[in-house]
Design a protein around this motif. Sequence first.
Motif, mmCIF file in Angstrom:
data_model
loop_
_atom_site.group_PDB
_atom_site.id
_atom_site.type_symbol
_atom_site.label_atom_id
_atom_site.label_comp_id
_atom_site.label_asym_id
_atom_site.label_seq_id
_atom_site.Cartn_x
_atom_site.Cartn_y
_atom_site.Cartn_z
ATOM 1 N N ASN A 119 6.529 -3.076 2.472
ATOM 2 C CA ASN A 119 5.202 -3.690 2.566
ATOM 3 C C ASN A 119 4.109 -2.681 2.237
ATOM 4 N N GLY A 120 4.274 -1.455 2.709
ATOM 5 C CA GLY A 120 3.294 -0.414 2.393
ATOM 6 C C GLY A 120 3.190 -0.181 0.896
ATOM 7 N N SER A 125 0.420 -0.973 -4.217
ATOM 8 C CA SER A 125 0.434 -1.495 -5.588
ATOM 9 C C SER A 125 -0.687 -2.502 -5.802
ATOM 10 N N MET A 126 -0.903 -3.355 -4.817
ATOM 11 C CA MET A 126 -1.971 -4.343 -4.929
ATOM 12 C C MET A 126 -3.343 -3.663 -4.957
ATOM 13 N N GLN A 132 -7.823 -0.972 -10.689
ATOM 14 C CA GLN A 132 -7.788 -1.029 -12.153
ATOM 15 C C GLN A 132 -8.627 -2.191 -12.669
ATOM 16 N N ALA A 133 -8.489 -3.356 -12.035
ATOM 17 C CA ALA A 133 -9.277 -4.517 -12.448
ATOM 18 C C ALA A 133 -10.762 -4.257 -12.232
#
Length: 182
Positions: A119-120, A125-126, A132-133
């Motif tokens: 989960n970490g 990653s999210m 980045q977005a």
Amino acid sequence: MSDKNADIGAEYSEMIEEMNEAVAESIEQNMKAQAAFVESWTEAMSDSMVEENELAEGTEGYNQATEVWMDAAERMFERSADAAQGEEIDPTEFRDIWLQSANEAAKEIMGTSAFAAANGQLIQSMLDMRQQADDVGQETIAELGFPTRDDVDEVGERLVELERRQHEVEEKLDRILEAIEE
């Protein structure tokens, strides 16, 4: 009298057949849910960079969750047998067995350090994707000639500094005016 017994026997057979179908359907749904759970867990573990000891703990948690599912299947079988022997069973009892088992199995998996590590990594990653977005959005806004968040932040900082200086000047003027009036 034999027609009445035949009707009762037919009703009883029909009831047993319906119960058997319901139990079979319930077991099939449980197996599908368990297969989806295992597939999801395996994918999460294989996609993440989990330490070997965490993976071992995760596997142990999965084994314990499997035991919970097997106990639930055994309880379902026993309650089905009780129903087949004529005991009146509330259908919600079957649902409750599966819901309780699903909760216990989830606790077994979610309580492991492997799950926490996976989960970490997912959250990191999210967050990276979000950054980045955000960077791409800011670059696009800048290329279109609009002020970016950094530009607005800079203007805000300058305004705060100007207000601070203005306040200092006002205090000095007040002291000068007081000195002149005395």
